[in-house]
Write an enzyme that holds these catalytic residues in place. Structure first.
Site, PDB file in Angstrom:
ATOM      1  N   HIS A  16       0.843  -1.196   0.000  1.00 35.04           N
ATOM      2  CA  HIS A  16       0.000   0.000   0.000  1.00 35.04           C
ATOM      3  C   HIS A  16       0.878   1.247   0.000  1.00 35.04           C
ATOM      4  O   HIS A  16       2.102   1.160   0.101  1.00 35.04           O
ATOM      5  CB  HIS A  16      -0.984   0.008   1.178  1.00 35.04           C
ATOM      6  N   CYS A  25       5.904   6.100   4.774  1.00 37.26           N
ATOM      7  CA  CYS A  25       4.765   5.310   4.291  1.00 37.26           C
ATOM      8  C   CYS A  25       4.023   5.964   3.131  1.00 37.26           C
ATOM      9  O   CYS A  25       3.072   5.398   2.607  1.00 37.26           O
ATOM     10  CB  CYS A  25       3.800   4.995   5.428  1.00 37.26           C
ATOM     11  N   HIS A  29       4.946   0.371  -0.347  1.00 38.17           N
ATOM     12  CA  HIS A  29       5.680  -0.611   0.461  1.00 38.17           C
ATOM     13  C   HIS A  29       4.689  -1.694   0.880  1.00 38.17           C
ATOM     14  O   HIS A  29       3.507  -1.605   0.583  1.00 38.17           O
ATOM     15  CB  HIS A  29       6.300   0.065   1.697  1.00 38.17           C
ATOM     16  N   HIS A  31       3.545  -5.081   3.815  1.00 32.79           N
ATOM     17  CA  HIS A  31       3.589  -5.635   5.162  1.00 32.79           C
ATOM     18  C   HIS A  31       3.201  -7.109   5.127  1.00 32.79           C
ATOM     19  O   HIS A  31       2.422  -7.536   4.279  1.00 32.79           O
ATOM     20  CB  HIS A  31       2.613  -4.913   6.088  1.00 32.79           C
ATOM     21  N   HIS A  75      -1.118 -10.466  -1.476  1.00 30.79           N
ATOM     22  CA  HIS A  75      -0.286 -10.097  -2.623  1.00 30.79           C
ATOM     23  C   HIS A  75      -0.974  -9.091  -3.548  1.00 30.79           C
ATOM     24  O   HIS A  75      -0.765  -9.108  -4.756  1.00 30.79           O
ATOM     25  CB  HIS A  75       0.197 -11.327  -3.382  1.00 30.79           C
ATOM     26  N   GLU A 136       0.399  -5.019  11.735  1.00 27.93           N
ATOM     27  CA  GLU A 136       1.093  -4.542  10.538  1.00 27.93           C
ATOM     28  C   GLU A 136       2.590  -4.841  10.599  1.00 27.93           C
ATOM     29  O   GLU A 136       3.200  -5.192   9.601  1.00 27.93           O
ATOM     30  CB  GLU A 136       0.854  -3.040  10.416  1.00 27.93           C
TER      31      GLU A 136
END
Length: 150
Positions: A16, A25, A29, A31, A75, A136
């Site tokens: 995201h 952020c 990137h 998680h 994914h 996260e």
């Protein structure tokens, strides 16, 4: 009969970007999310029911969460549909990437609210969603509790 809470945990990988954010952020990137889903209900008391003693079969809960959250978000890359990242999203989709456009900033806080709605809508009428915990990172998570949202 007592109300009992049961929890099932799930993992999935999602990318995201936080448009307008003033830190790292803002960049695309990902998680390794951990989602804990807790439901509450009364165990089945009918001794003729194959699920006697269960609040809900863990397999049934797994099917709901897998279909509503894991299979959709694993994914994938999530963007707010009103972000300038929309051009990147379009390009990724053209190249065969799984992109999800949402009407919120894709923070853990907003994602857990979205997941609560998706899961609640699929639960049997006698089972209620009690809480969700979306982790996260190793040290950061967002929690949603039904009691806080009456």
């Amino acid at each position: 009969m007592s109300n009992i809470r049961i929890t099932k945990q799930f993992t999935f990988e999602t990318g995201h970007a936080l448009y307008g954010y003033d830190g790292k952020c803002k960049n695309v990137h990902g998680h390794s999310y951990k989602l804990s889903v807790t439901v509450i209900g009364q165990p089945i008391t009918d001794t003729n029911n194959v699920k006697y003693g269960m609040v809900i079969d863990f397999g049934d809960l797994k099917k709901i969460v897998k279909e509503e959250v894991v299979d959709q978000f694993d994914h994938a890359t999530v963007f707010n549909k009103n972000t300038p990242h929309i051009e990147l999203a379009d390009e990724l989709q053209k190249r065969g990437h799984h992109v999800i456009l949402v009407d919120y900033q894709p923070t853990s806080e907003n994602m857990v609210v979205d997941f609560a709605s998706r899961i609640s809508n699929r639960l049997p009428h006698n089972i209620k969603l009690h809480s969700l915990r979306l982790q996260e990172t190793e040290s950061s998570f967002a929690e949603w509790f039904a009691a806080d949202n009456l």
